[in-house]
Design a protein around this motif. Structure first.
Motif, PDB file in Angstrom:
ATOM      1  N   ILE A 147      45.891  -0.467 -51.627  1.00 33.97           N
ATOM      2  CA  ILE A 147      44.752  -1.338 -51.923  1.00 33.97           C
ATOM      3  C   ILE A 147      43.909  -0.768 -53.074  1.00 33.97           C
ATOM      4  O   ILE A 147      43.477  -1.488 -53.973  1.00 33.97           O
ATOM      5  N   GLU A 148      43.699   0.554 -53.052  1.00 30.77           N
ATOM      6  CA  GLU A 148      42.784   1.188 -54.007  1.00 30.77           C
ATOM      7  C   GLU A 148      43.445   1.565 -55.336  1.00 30.77           C
ATOM      8  O   GLU A 148      42.765   2.003 -56.255  1.00 30.77           O
ATOM      9  N   ARG A 149      44.762   1.361 -55.461  1.00 31.23           N
ATOM     10  CA  ARG A 149      45.501   1.928 -56.595  1.00 31.23           C
ATOM     11  C   ARG A 149      44.927   1.539 -57.955  1.00 31.23           C
ATOM     12  O   ARG A 149      44.906   2.335 -58.886  1.00 31.23           O
ATOM     13  N   ASN A 150      44.453   0.318 -58.114  1.00 34.61           N
ATOM     14  CA  ASN A 150      43.962  -0.132 -59.423  1.00 34.61           C
ATOM     15  C   ASN A 150      42.442  -0.205 -59.504  1.00 34.61           C
ATOM     16  O   ASN A 150      41.891  -0.722 -60.465  1.00 34.61           O
ATOM     17  N   ASN A 168      46.480  -7.836 -49.336  1.00 30.03           N
ATOM     18  CA  ASN A 168      47.529  -8.165 -48.373  1.00 30.03           C
ATOM     19  C   ASN A 168      48.674  -7.165 -48.473  1.00 30.03           C
ATOM     20  O   ASN A 168      49.147  -6.870 -49.573  1.00 30.03           O
ATOM     21  N   ILE A 169      49.096  -6.633 -47.316  1.00 31.47           N
ATOM     22  CA  ILE A 169      50.244  -5.718 -47.259  1.00 31.47           C
ATOM     23  C   ILE A 169      51.149  -6.163 -46.120  1.00 31.47           C
ATOM     24  O   ILE A 169      50.730  -6.195 -44.949  1.00 31.47           O
ATOM     25  N   LYS A 170      52.362  -6.565 -46.488  1.00 27.22           N
ATOM     26  CA  LYS A 170      53.362  -7.017 -45.500  1.00 27.22           C
ATOM     27  C   LYS A 170      52.799  -8.101 -44.587  1.00 27.22           C
ATOM     28  O   LYS A 170      52.956  -8.065 -43.354  1.00 27.22           O
ATOM     29  N   GLY A 171      52.093  -9.067 -45.201  1.00 31.23           N
ATOM     30  CA  GLY A 171      51.594 -10.220 -44.467  1.00 31.23           C
ATOM     31  C   GLY A 171      50.305 -10.004 -43.700  1.00 31.23           C
ATOM     32  O   GLY A 171      49.814 -10.929 -43.053  1.00 31.23           O
ATOM     33  N   LYS A 172      49.746  -8.813 -43.772  1.00 34.52           N
ATOM     34  CA  LYS A 172      48.486  -8.531 -43.078  1.00 34.52           C
ATOM     35  C   LYS A 172      47.361  -8.276 -44.092  1.00 34.52           C
ATOM     36  O   LYS A 172      47.599  -7.693 -45.143  1.00 34.52           O
ATOM     37  N   ARG A 173      46.140  -8.702 -43.737  1.00 32.47           N
ATOM     38  CA  ARG A 173      44.983  -8.526 -44.615  1.00 32.47           C
ATOM     39  C   ARG A 173      44.193  -7.287 -44.182  1.00 32.47           C
ATOM     40  O   ARG A 173      43.686  -7.216 -43.056  1.00 32.47           O
ATOM     41  N   PHE A 174      44.121  -6.316 -45.092  1.00 35.11           N
ATOM     42  CA  PHE A 174      43.375  -5.079 -44.831  1.00 35.11           C
ATOM     43  C   PHE A 174      42.153  -5.020 -45.749  1.00 35.11           C
ATOM     44  O   PHE A 174      42.176  -5.533 -46.870  1.00 35.11           O
ATOM     45  N   MET A 175      41.126  -4.373 -45.230  1.00 36.57           N
ATOM     46  CA  MET A 175      39.900  -4.235 -46.027  1.00 36.57           C
ATOM     47  C   MET A 175      39.335  -2.822 -45.907  1.00 36.57           C
ATOM     48  O   MET A 175      39.345  -2.231 -44.812  1.00 36.57           O
ATOM     49  N   LEU A 176      38.869  -2.296 -47.018  1.00 36.79           N
ATOM     50  CA  LEU A 176      38.144  -1.020 -47.037  1.00 36.79           C
ATOM     51  C   LEU A 176      36.695  -1.315 -47.404  1.00 36.79           C
ATOM     52  O   LEU A 176      36.429  -1.973 -48.420  1.00 36.79           O
ATOM     53  N   MET A 177      35.758  -0.838 -46.593  1.00 35.85           N
ATOM     54  CA  MET A 177      34.345  -1.074 -46.897  1.00 35.85           C
ATOM     55  C   MET A 177      33.512   0.111 -46.428  1.00 35.85           C
ATOM     56  O   MET A 177      33.913   0.857 -45.527  1.00 35.85           O
ATOM     57  N   ARG A 178      32.368   0.253 -47.048  1.00 40.27           N
ATOM     58  CA  ARG A 178      31.504   1.399 -46.748  1.00 40.27           C
ATOM     59  C   ARG A 178      30.850   1.238 -45.386  1.00 40.27           C
ATOM     60  O   ARG A 178      30.411   0.158 -45.013  1.00 40.27           O
ATOM     61  N   GLY A 179      30.789   2.341 -44.638  1.00 42.57           N
ATOM     62  CA  GLY A 179      30.117   2.328 -43.342  1.00 42.57           C
ATOM     63  C   GLY A 179      28.621   2.168 -43.509  1.00 42.57           C
ATOM     64  O   GLY A 179      28.045   2.522 -44.537  1.00 42.57           O
ATOM     65  N   LYS A 180      27.951   1.632 -42.495  1.00 45.41           N
ATOM     66  CA  LYS A 180      26.517   1.324 -42.620  1.00 45.41           C
ATOM     67  C   LYS A 180      25.613   2.340 -41.949  1.00 45.41           C
ATOM     68  O   LYS A 180      24.516   2.607 -42.401  1.00 45.41           O
TER      69      LYS A 180
END
Length: 600
Positions: A347-350, A387-399
């Motif tokens: 996800i973060e590669r680019n 999307n990776i292999k049909g699944k939606r992943f998200m990275l976000m900052r903790g609150k």
């Protein structure tokens, strides 16, 4: 033919002075060697004509551009020498004026060498990759086309790596001395060098919009602008001209002889005011560029030299802005550390966010499986998903945490927590101490929580004022408050959220990253490297540049006025006055060029 053109571009400004010199030398030989007065006079006039035409044309061009800072005394001096039939003196004056102008242009050309070096790095032609490989002009390449870059070549355009792997030297943009490994789909930037095998790059930006072209344009625009001090020097030209005319008038009323008037005017031409400042400032800009510090306008050098207050952002400015991944908490038993790293890296590669860089480095260190993410969406400073292999992943900052932490979710389910620690730049503490000894009032405005701000203040261990949990608007308000107290402020940041404060400060300075175009646009000075010492270097270069510029300007003025008084008193004849003034002008220019050698 090319070598001849190159020679002309470098030394063409000396053609007319060279011609005037040859006619002057020939005239002197004929006049004093063979006593051929008429022939020598004709030769002197032949030499005077092209030089006079050049001065006249340059004056007309200046008037057409509404630039009235021309050398009025030069025109008057040539006129008086011709009117009094002192052709030898006239020839010397024309040589002095055209030679001084040529020397100034040559000095500025040398001072602008940083721009030439920047421009020469980018090739004029690129090799298109496709059914037919062919060389085309770099300006003709469109977005979506693919180019072929051999080992050791500069990458000419921003794009995406099509090849499976590449090894890139990004030191020209970042200052970091090590090579960066790139995988298929990664972003590559113009101006960097391909150090590995030949690669194929799909173009993402045309030449006019590329990263490296924007840097070149910033430098070129700055060198074309006039700083406040240059404008001030040009306004003083009127005062200097008036002083010369008053002394000339005094000489006429006392002697009633134009020879003494001519002697005064000769020493007043050309005015050091018009020579010293631009050469010094452009030299200072070039000295900055050698340290990967891009000064976007000459006025910033003057403003920075006056600065007495520095306001720093924290992340990416005082700290590395490249958080170190300290720990991964696995919160979903279906996943382990290696699988979580694979997903986050894909996800973060680019992304160019500092957190992304840390995740990618850790993933490559662990040699985890390389996955491919599609439909990647990034909201800077908030979240990134794919999307990776049909699944939606998200990275976000903790609150809730006071630490730097990032949450990985699958849909709405929390999968893992990445814990980071930002590290202060190694040279930040000693440089801040040096800046305080320089008399600077140092502040830190950060959006981080109190715990992070207190930890930073403890690390710095000085009287630095650290303010925390500040929004972009609050940072801007803080700058306004300091300005109301009469402070001259330089704001140093590196992110989009710093842009409002950077724009309001007397001098905005930014550590440049590609995703931070808003802050780079708002800033006056851009640091291409990541070293904190660049802040100190920029201030030091600015102060030394202004010291040299004032020294050159006022020394030149003082010596010229002193010479005019001696000429009016009858101690200096016109020919001797011309030689004296030429010595003054050359000394002023060479003293101003000392700014090229400023280091620390």
């Amino acid at each position: 033919m090319k070598s001849l053109r190159k020679f002309y571009d470098k030394y063409g400004m000396f053609l007319i002075p060279g011609f005037v010199f040859l006619t002057l030398a020939a005239g002197l030989i004929l006049k004093y060697g063979y006593h051929m007065d008429l022939v020598s006079t004709i030769i002197f006039i032949i030499g005077i004509i092209p030089g006079s035409v050049q001065v006249l044309v340059e004056s007309i061009v200046s008037f057409s551009k509404k630039d009235f800072a021309i050398d009025y005394i030069a025109i008057l001096t040539i006129t008086v020498s011709l009117a009094t039939q002192q052709y030898l003196v006239g020839s010397i004056i024309v040589l002095m004026i055209t030679g001084g102008g040529a020397l100034e242009r040559y000095a500025q050309q040398r001072a602008k060498s940083s721009l030439t070096a920047l421009t020469n790095r980018i090739p004029h032609d690129v090799l298109l990759y496709g059914k037919e490989e062919k060389k085309v002009s770099i300006s003709s390449v469109k977005i979506g086309q693919s180019i072929f870059v051999r080992k050791g070549e500069v990458i000419p355009l921003d794009g995406v790596l099509i090849s499976e792997y590449g090894q890139i030297d990004e030191s020209s943009l970042t200052g970091e001395p090590y090579f960066v490994d790139k995988l298929k789909g990664d972003t590559v930037r113009s101006g960097t060098i391909n150090m590995g095998a030949a690669i194929i790059v799909r173009v993402a930006r045309e030449d006019k919009d590329s990263t490296y072209r924007q840097i070149i344009n910033m430098v070129r625009k700055a060198q074309e602008e006039k700083s406040p001090m240059i404008r001030l020097a040009h306004s003083y030209n009127w005062i200097f001209t008036l002083i010369a005319l008053v002394i000339s008038a005094g000489a006429w009323f006392y002697w009633h002889n134009f020879t003494y008037v001519l002697a005064v005017l000769v020493i007043a031409t050309p005015c050091p005011l018009l020579l010293a400042t631009p050469v010094a400032l452009i030299g200072g800009m070039s000295a900055s560029a050698k340290k990967k510090i891009i000064v976007k306008n000459l006025g910033s050098i003057e403003a920075l030299a006056r600065t007495n207050t520095l306001v720093f952002d924290k992340t990416g400015t005082i700290t590395l802005g490249k958080p170190v991944l300290k720990h991964i908490n696995i919160l979903d038993k279906r996943y382990d550390k290696r699988k979580v790293l694979s997903i986050a890296e894909a996800i973060e590669r680019n992304s160019l966010h500092p957190v992304a860089h840390s995740i990618i480095q850790e993933a490559r260190r662990e040699k985890v499986q390389s996955l491919v993410a599609s439909n990647v969406e990034e909201f800077p400073g908030s979240r990134i998903s794919g999307n990776i292999k049909g699944k939606r992943f998200m990275l976000m900052r903790g609150k809730e945490s006071s630490l730097d932490d990032v949450h990985l979710t699958e849909g709405k389910k929390l999968v893992a927590e990445f814990i980071f620690e930002d590290v202060m730049k190694g040279d930040a503490k000693p440089i801040i101490r040096k800046l305080e000894k320089y008399g600077m009032d140092v502040h830190v405005f950060t959006g981080d929580k109190k715990a992070a701000a207190d930890a930073l203040k403890k690390q710095i261990d000085s009287g630095v004022d650290v303010q925390y949990e500040m929004s972009p608007g609050e940072k801007q308000a803080g700058i306004k408050l300091l300005k109301k107290r009469g402070r001259e402020i330089a704001m140093i940041g590196d992110g989009i959220n710093d842009a409002p404060a950077l724009a309001l400060a007397d001098v905005g300075m930014v550590f440049s990253h590609e995703e931070h175009t808003a802050s780079s646009e708002a800033a006056d000075i851009v640091f291409l490297g990541g070293g904190f010492s660049e802040v100190y270097d920029s201030i030091n270069i600015s102060k030394k540049t202004m010291r040299i510029a004032r020294q050159s300007m006022f020394t030149g003025i003082g010596l010229s006025i002193l010479g005019m008084f001696f000429a009016a008193a009858g101690f200096i004849v016109p020919i001797a006055g011309a030689v004296i003034q030429e010595i003054i002008d050359v000394s002023v220019i060479f003293n101003s060029l000392r700014t090229l050698g400023i280091r620390r």
